[in-house]
Design a protein around this motif. Structure first.
Motif, PDB file in Angstrom:
ATOM      1  N   THR A   2      60.171  38.716  40.240  1.00 35.00           N
ATOM      2  CA  THR A   2      61.051  38.728  41.318  1.00 35.00           C
ATOM      3  C   THR A   2      60.410  38.246  42.545  1.00 35.00           C
ATOM      4  OG1 THR A   2      60.385  40.867  41.741  1.00 35.00           O
ATOM      5  CG2 THR A   2      62.304  40.585  40.289  1.00 35.00           C
ATOM      6  N   SER A   3      61.307  37.748  43.267  1.00 37.08           N
ATOM      7  CA  SER A   3      60.922  37.221  44.717  1.00 37.08           C
ATOM      8  C   SER A   3      60.274  38.236  45.614  1.00 37.08           C
ATOM      9  CB  SER A   3      62.183  36.516  45.377  1.00 37.08           C
ATOM     10  OG  SER A   3      61.558  36.182  46.726  1.00 37.08           O
ATOM     11  N   ASP A   4      59.439  37.792  46.513  1.00 34.65           N
ATOM     12  CA  ASP A   4      58.641  39.062  47.223  1.00 34.65           C
ATOM     13  C   ASP A   4      59.558  39.328  48.592  1.00 34.65           C
ATOM     14  OD1 ASP A   4      55.434  37.635  46.854  1.00 34.65           O
ATOM     15  OD2 ASP A   4      56.535  39.091  45.811  1.00 34.65           O
ATOM     16  N   ALA A  21      61.328  56.591  53.625  1.00 36.75           N
ATOM     17  CA  ALA A  21      60.827  58.170  53.745  1.00 36.75           C
ATOM     18  C   ALA A  21      60.139  58.308  52.404  1.00 36.75           C
ATOM     19  CB  ALA A  21      62.053  58.939  53.924  1.00 36.75           C
ATOM     20  N   LEU A  22      60.619  58.058  51.321  1.00 35.04           N
ATOM     21  CA  LEU A  22      59.807  58.231  49.996  1.00 35.04           C
ATOM     22  C   LEU A  22      58.643  57.642  49.831  1.00 35.04           C
ATOM     23  CD1 LEU A  22      63.045  58.386  47.525  1.00 35.04           C
ATOM     24  CD2 LEU A  22      61.552  60.554  48.256  1.00 35.04           C
ATOM     25  N   THR A  23      58.592  56.492  50.023  1.00 28.84           N
ATOM     26  CA  THR A  23      57.473  55.599  50.024  1.00 28.84           C
ATOM     27  C   THR A  23      56.306  56.216  51.097  1.00 28.84           C
ATOM     28  OG1 THR A  23      58.782  53.537  49.488  1.00 28.84           O
ATOM     29  CG2 THR A  23      56.614  53.273  50.085  1.00 28.84           C
ATOM     30  N   PHE A  24      56.980  56.378  52.399  1.00 25.75           N
ATOM     31  CA  PHE A  24      55.767  57.070  53.327  1.00 25.75           C
ATOM     32  C   PHE A  24      55.311  58.430  53.007  1.00 25.75           C
ATOM     33  CE2 PHE A  24      55.076  59.784  57.277  1.00 25.75           C
ATOM     34  CZ  PHE A  24      54.353  58.514  58.064  1.00 25.75           C
ATOM     35  N   GLY A  25      56.120  59.178  52.238  1.00 27.78           N
ATOM     36  CA  GLY A  25      55.899  60.279  51.598  1.00 27.78           C
ATOM     37  C   GLY A  25      54.969  60.230  50.637  1.00 27.78           C
ATOM     38  N   LEU A  26      54.953  59.269  49.828  1.00 30.14           N
ATOM     39  CA  LEU A  26      53.710  59.011  48.796  1.00 30.14           C
ATOM     40  C   LEU A  26      52.449  58.622  49.698  1.00 30.14           C
ATOM     41  CD1 LEU A  26      55.737  57.406  46.023  1.00 30.14           C
ATOM     42  CD2 LEU A  26      54.560  59.581  45.738  1.00 30.14           C
ATOM     43  N   LEU A  27      52.640  57.785  50.642  1.00 26.18           N
ATOM     44  CA  LEU A  27      51.534  57.491  51.279  1.00 26.18           C
ATOM     45  C   LEU A  27      50.864  58.833  52.099  1.00 26.18           C
ATOM     46  CD1 LEU A  27      49.767  55.109  52.262  1.00 26.18           C
ATOM     47  CD2 LEU A  27      50.873  55.527  54.432  1.00 26.18           C
ATOM     48  N   GLY A  81      56.338  44.528  38.847  1.00 27.83           N
ATOM     49  CA  GLY A  81      57.355  45.040  39.707  1.00 27.83           C
ATOM     50  C   GLY A  81      56.847  46.086  40.335  1.00 27.83           C
ATOM     51  N   ARG A  82      57.013  46.195  41.776  1.00 25.56           N
ATOM     52  CA  ARG A  82      56.542  46.783  42.600  1.00 25.56           C
ATOM     53  C   ARG A  82      57.006  48.495  42.382  1.00 25.56           C
ATOM     54  NH1 ARG A  82      57.353  42.904  47.607  1.00 25.56           N
ATOM     55  NH2 ARG A  82      55.627  41.439  47.308  1.00 25.56           N
ATOM     56  N   VAL A  83      58.207  48.735  42.390  1.00 28.13           N
ATOM     57  CA  VAL A  83      58.818  50.028  42.026  1.00 28.13           C
ATOM     58  C   VAL A  83      57.909  50.611  41.022  1.00 28.13           C
ATOM     59  CG1 VAL A  83      60.528  51.531  41.639  1.00 28.13           C
ATOM     60  CG2 VAL A  83      60.926  49.668  42.959  1.00 28.13           C
ATOM     61  N   LYS A  84      58.086  49.992  39.684  1.00 28.60           N
ATOM     62  CA  LYS A  84      57.372  50.564  38.499  1.00 28.60           C
ATOM     63  C   LYS A  84      55.666  50.778  38.826  1.00 28.60           C
ATOM     64  CE  LYS A  84      58.689  47.271  35.892  1.00 28.60           C
ATOM     65  NZ  LYS A  84      58.817  46.465  34.715  1.00 28.60           N
ATOM     66  N   GLY A 124      48.685  51.153  49.293  1.00 22.76           N
ATOM     67  CA  GLY A 124      49.108  50.657  50.637  1.00 22.76           C
ATOM     68  C   GLY A 124      49.296  49.250  50.562  1.00 22.76           C
ATOM     69  N   SER A 125      49.003  48.324  49.963  1.00 22.80           N
ATOM     70  CA  SER A 125      49.376  46.741  49.971  1.00 22.80           C
ATOM     71  C   SER A 125      50.931  46.773  49.332  1.00 22.80           C
ATOM     72  CB  SER A 125      48.473  45.874  49.386  1.00 22.80           C
ATOM     73  OG  SER A 125      48.292  46.475  48.132  1.00 22.80           O
ATOM     74  N   VAL A 126      51.044  47.369  48.203  1.00 27.55           N
ATOM     75  CA  VAL A 126      52.120  47.568  47.273  1.00 27.55           C
ATOM     76  C   VAL A 126      53.311  47.963  48.083  1.00 27.55           C
ATOM     77  CG1 VAL A 126      53.278  47.794  45.174  1.00 27.55           C
ATOM     78  CG2 VAL A 126      50.956  47.091  45.279  1.00 27.55           C
ATOM     79  N   GLY A 127      53.126  49.143  48.815  1.00 30.01           N
ATOM     80  CA  GLY A 127      53.983  50.042  49.405  1.00 30.01           C
ATOM     81  C   GLY A 127      54.728  49.431  50.635  1.00 30.01           C
ATOM     82  N   ILE A 128      53.530  48.687  51.504  1.00 29.76           N
ATOM     83  CA  ILE A 128      54.239  48.173  52.686  1.00 29.76           C
ATOM     84  C   ILE A 128      54.846  46.866  52.374  1.00 29.76           C
ATOM     85  CG2 ILE A 128      52.173  46.822  53.011  1.00 29.76           C
ATOM     86  CD1 ILE A 128      54.451  48.353  55.551  1.00 29.76           C
ATOM     87  N   ALA A 129      54.614  46.020  51.152  1.00 33.27           N
ATOM     88  CA  ALA A 129      55.058  44.925  50.769  1.00 33.27           C
ATOM     89  C   ALA A 129      56.667  45.307  50.415  1.00 33.27           C
ATOM     90  CB  ALA A 129      54.481  44.213  49.664  1.00 33.27           C
ATOM     91  N   LEU A 130      56.859  46.325  49.702  1.00 35.46           N
ATOM     92  CA  LEU A 130      58.124  46.660  49.052  1.00 35.46           C
ATOM     93  C   LEU A 130      59.127  47.108  50.481  1.00 35.46           C
ATOM     94  CD1 LEU A 130      59.002  48.750  46.116  1.00 35.46           C
ATOM     95  CD2 LEU A 130      59.920  49.833  48.442  1.00 35.46           C
ATOM     96  N   ILE A 131      58.596  47.658  51.442  1.00 34.09           N
ATOM     97  CA  ILE A 131      59.221  48.329  52.443  1.00 34.09           C
ATOM     98  C   ILE A 131      59.570  47.071  53.292  1.00 34.09           C
ATOM     99  CG2 ILE A 131      58.932  49.342  54.872  1.00 34.09           C
ATOM    100  CD1 ILE A 131      57.355  51.551  53.377  1.00 34.09           C
TER     101      ILE A 131
END
Length: 436
Positions: A2-4, A21-27, A81-84, A124-131
């Motif tokens: 998939t595209s970035d 919120a969920l991605t921040f919560g995981l951080l 895949g970032r979510v997986k 950290g890198s994957v989470g911010i890229a997804l957001i």
């Protein structure tokens, strides 16, 4: 693959903020699981008879894995895949934190902490890229700042809550609580966030071209671009050395308060958490100040980095020569406020001294330097020194790393303008060649 880059119009505003919120919560869970260990150092030392070197290694092994695995795991996440990847990473560090709660000796705890680091390595890198892929580009700076602040907040929560739980329920429940919190968030993430709902598409040709340029670079050319000038190398090294001091102070402050102020682990954890919060506030405010006063002359960023390093070194050195008391704590807090203030200037220097097309890789290199030179060895070497001398003397010695960081920033400043002229000439040459 998939595209970035996502098309924000394909995702509702409420859903995008829910994902944030969920991605921040995981951080938060990431850093709570990482830093809860520091709050229970005194209890582990007493129960298992551990040396300070062993305690330091339990903290450093996580940062070491983050430093070593950030690059390869980030590449795999983009392809798989970032979510997986996020779900898998959070599951690993959650289960590993549960393993810490069940550990019966130092060896088992070290293995569990190893896997905590494996799980957290690229989050950290994957989470911010997804957001950033699901929000408009005009919000990127705001979102990045808010997301990265989660590291400080998670550290505060991990140390404060972990210390209180350890005193009333035992240190195993400190780890267990962090693990349960993280795994519940993983379940919520799995039920809420999917690759299909985060439908992605290329945003514009400029972004696509930048990705292509970065991917087409051979490894030799990529490394040359990342380390092409003395000033950028000094920025990498100076940043890592400065974070050596911060990592050591954050890891050993609870033990220092326990040994020299006779604080119980719960109170020491709360006070140490306040120090972490002070460090996080310092990162934000020092970055704002640096940007505000460097708009007309970008070279001033080096001057601010030098000042932050030198003042923090002076405050901490003076504090550790004083007897335990309010004045010592005040000076330590001042030093802690400035100790990570170099993070913003260092990031700005790296961005200016590397091509835009490889900024992601350049910041990953900066992260690597921060971990391998600072966050990983800081707690471990401090523990070794504490075993050989005592904890107070160890902290006095490690503050000298801040002076070395200051010297590296001075070297970088000396060649900065010359390096900028060289890079501008190289860019002009490349444009000319492209037109021919």
């Amino acid at each position: 693959m998939t595209s970035d880059y996502a098309d924000p119009s394909s995702i509702s505003r409420s859903y995008a903020w829910l994902v944030f919120a969920l991605t921040f919560g995981l951080l938060l869970s990431d850093y709570m699981s990482r830093q809860v260990l520091n709050a229970v150092f005194p209890l582990l030392k007493a129960e298992w008879g551990l040396s300070d070197t062993q305690l330091g290694s339990l903290s450093s092994v996580v940062a070491l894995m983050v430093g070593l695995l950030t690059f390869p795991l980030s590449v795999l996440a983009d392809r798989w895949g970032r979510v997986k990847s996020i779900i898998l990473m959070a599951s690993i560090w959650g289960l590993a934190t549960l393993g810490c709660a069940l550990a019966s000796n130092f060896g088992e705890m070290l293995i569990a902490r190893f896997f905590v680091g494996v799980g957290e390595a690229a989050y950290g890198s994957v989470g911010i890229a997804l957001i950033l892929s699901i929000f408009p580009s005009r919000l990127r700076a705001t979102l990045t700042g808010a997301f990265m602040a989660g590291g400080a907040f998670g550290s505060v929560l991990g140390m404060a809550i972990g210390g209180m739980i350890a005193v009333h329920m035992g240190w195993r429940w400190s780890f267990g609580t962090m693990a349960i919190f993280g795994l519940l968030l993983v379940l919520a993430y799995r039920l809420t966030v999917t690759e299909n709902r985060l439908s992605t598409q290329e945003r514009n040709d400029t972004c696509t071209d930048r990705i292509k340029v970065a991917k087409d670079l051979e490894i030799g050319a990529l490394l040359k671009s990342l380390f092409s000038t003395r000033s950028v190398r000094c920025a990498y090294i100076g940043s890592g050395l400065q974070l050596f001091v911060m990592a050591a102070m954050m890891a050993w402050t609870p033990s220092y308060l326990n040994r020299y102020y006779a604080m119980r682990p719960d109170k020491a954890g709360v006070v140490s958490a306040a120090f972490v919060l002070v460090a996080g506030m310092g990162m934000v405010l020092c970055g704002i100040i640096t940007d505000r006063f460097s708009q007309k002359d970008p070279a001033r960023k080096w001057s601010f980095a030098i000042s932050y390093s030198l003042i923090s070194f002076t405050c901490m050195s003076l504090a550790l020569q004083l007897p335990a008391g309010p004045l010592q704590l005040a000076l330590l807090a001042t030093g802690v406020f400035l100790v990570a203030g170099t993070s913003g200037p260092a990031g700005a220097m790296v961005a200016r001294l590397t091509p835009t097309s490889i900024h992601a890789t350049a910041f990953a290199t900066l992260t690597l330097a921060n971990n391998l030179l600072g966050l990983a060895p800081g707690p471990f070497i401090t523990g070794m020194l504490a075993d050989h001398f005592n904890l107070l003397m160890a902290l006095r010695i490690i503050t000298l790393m801040g002076l070395l960081a200051c010297i590296m920033f001075m070297f970088g400043k000396r060649t900065y303008r010359k390096d900028l002229s060289y890079l501008d000439a190289m860019r002009d040459h490349a444009k000319t060649q492209a037109l021919l």
